[in-house]
Scaffold this active site. Structure first.
Site, PDB file in Angstrom:
ATOM      1  CG  ASN A 298      38.631  35.112  41.843  1.00 17.71           C
ATOM      2  OD1 ASN A 298      37.481  35.328  41.477  1.00 17.71           O
ATOM      3  ND2 ASN A 298      39.228  35.821  42.801  1.00 17.71           N
TER       4      ASN A 298
ATOM      5  CE  LYS B 184      41.367  38.985  41.471  1.00 19.09           C
ATOM      6  NZ  LYS B 184      42.182  39.751  42.366  1.00 19.09           N
TER       7      LYS B 184
ATOM      8  CG  HIS C 233      39.312  36.905  47.199  1.00 16.01           C
ATOM      9  ND1 HIS C 233      39.810  38.185  47.124  1.00 16.01           N
ATOM     10  CD2 HIS C 233      40.049  36.168  46.328  1.00 16.01           C
ATOM     11  CE1 HIS C 233      40.796  38.216  46.243  1.00 16.01           C
ATOM     12  NE2 HIS C 233      40.954  37.003  45.744  1.00 16.01           N
TER      13      HIS C 233
ATOM     14  CD  GLU D  60      44.005  33.961  46.734  1.00 15.03           C
ATOM     15  OE1 GLU D  60      44.345  33.761  45.563  1.00 15.03           O
ATOM     16  OE2 GLU D  60      43.035  34.681  47.049  1.00 15.03           O
TER      17      GLU D  60
HETATM   18  C1  PEP Z   1      43.202  36.388  43.408  1.00 11.56           C
HETATM   19  O1  PEP Z   1      42.562  37.390  43.194  1.00 11.56           O
HETATM   20  O2  PEP Z   1      42.726  35.489  44.116  1.00 11.56           O
HETATM   21  C2  PEP Z   1      44.545  36.260  42.839  1.00 11.56           C
HETATM   22  C3  PEP Z   1      45.322  35.271  43.227  1.00 11.56           C
HETATM   23  O3  PEP Z   1      44.904  37.191  41.899  1.00 11.56           O
HETATM   24  P1  PEP Z   1      46.271  37.238  41.027  1.00 11.56           P
HETATM   25  O4  PEP Z   1      46.523  35.854  40.497  1.00 11.56           O
HETATM   26  O5  PEP Z   1      45.974  38.212  39.943  1.00 11.56           O
HETATM   27  O6  PEP Z   1      47.357  37.682  41.946  1.00 11.56           O
END
Ligand code: PEP
Length: 247
Positions: free
Chosen positions: A7, A9, A96, A165
């Site tokens: 991802n 972003k 998300h 997450e």
């Molecule tokens: C995310 O933004 O979905 C994520 C898991 O970020 P990170 O791996 O940087 O913690």
């Protein structure tokens, strides 16, 4: 089948395609390539060009979000599932925590999942508790609510992936213990089996995944893959996650 989803972003311009080229050439030669799928969710601005570049390759392109209406509307700056699908994306993230934090409600999320599936996008639905939920031992009740308020038994579970997450883990370098994570993934699958009559969609873990801690996560067989934020912006870091997972 396992999934490694990157991802991006708010990251990337057209020339960042070189990151995908490197991941693609690793994947093409990897002896384990049939065991997993790579999906990258760049920003909206790059979906069309990247989807075109990787059309006949094994890297799939997805969107990071979609609007909760199906096709066209008068909502300024909104992008619908129909529009995302029309430029070659195969997946979309929904829910998300960054977007939940900006006001996505369960009703909006349900519409997003519904219209994305209706437009033949596979949905990666993100859930996760925040720091205070965890502190107050509310993780399971929060996750149950996030799943049951949005997922409908009529949704096609074969086109659905769940990404667990924990918000306190995203971008912080903090990760759950092996025991905590194993119990949570098993719990999520239990809820999903209830919704979808015995069969659970794939459940991924996301939150500060890197090439080191993936060695710990691979001991949890119930984890069907990873949603990777920060480390997916570097081909080396992303490839290391895959390499170390199968090592
Ligand atoms: C995310 O933004 O979905 C994520 C898991 O970020 P990170 O791996 O940087 O913690």
């Amino acid at each position: 089948m396992r999934y490694f989803i990157g991802n991006w972003k708010m990251f990337g311009v057209p020339k960042s395609v070189n990151i995908l080229n490197k991941i693609n050439s690793f994947h093409t030669k990897d002896k384990n390539r049939k065991k997993y799928r790579v999906i990258i969710t760049p920003p909206y601005t790059l979906i069309q060009t990247y989807a075109k570049s990787f059309k006949n390759k094994k890297i799939y392109i997805g969107s990071q979000n979609c609007y909760q209406k199906e096709q066209f509307s008068s909502n300024t700056a909104a992008i619908s599932p129909y529009m995302i699908k029309s430029v070659g994306a195969k997946y979309t993230l929904v829910g998300h925590s960054d977007n939940r934090g900006e006001g996505d409600t369960d009703t909006m999320l349900k519409n997003k999942v519904h219209f994305a599936l209706k437009n033949n996008l596979k949905v990666v639905f993100c859930i996760g508790e925040n720091k205070s939920d965890k502190k107050n031992k509310k993780t399971f009740s929060v996750l149950k609510k996030q799943l049951t308020k949005v997922l409908d038994k009529k949704f096609d579970k074969n086109n659905l992936i769940i990404a667990y997450e924990p918000i306190w883990s995203i971008g912080t370098g903090k990760i759950p213990t092996k025991d905590e994570l194993e119990k949570t993934i098993i719990y999520i699958k239990k809820i999903l089996k209830k919704i979808f009559k015995k069969k659970s969609p794939a459940v991924l873990y996301g939150g500060s995944v890197d090439g080191d801690n993936v060695k710990l996560f691979k001991e949890i067989n119930e984890i069907d893959g990873f949603l990777v934020g920060g480390a997916s912006k570097s081909s080396k870091k992303f490839i290391d996650i895959i390499k170390n997972y199968y090592r």
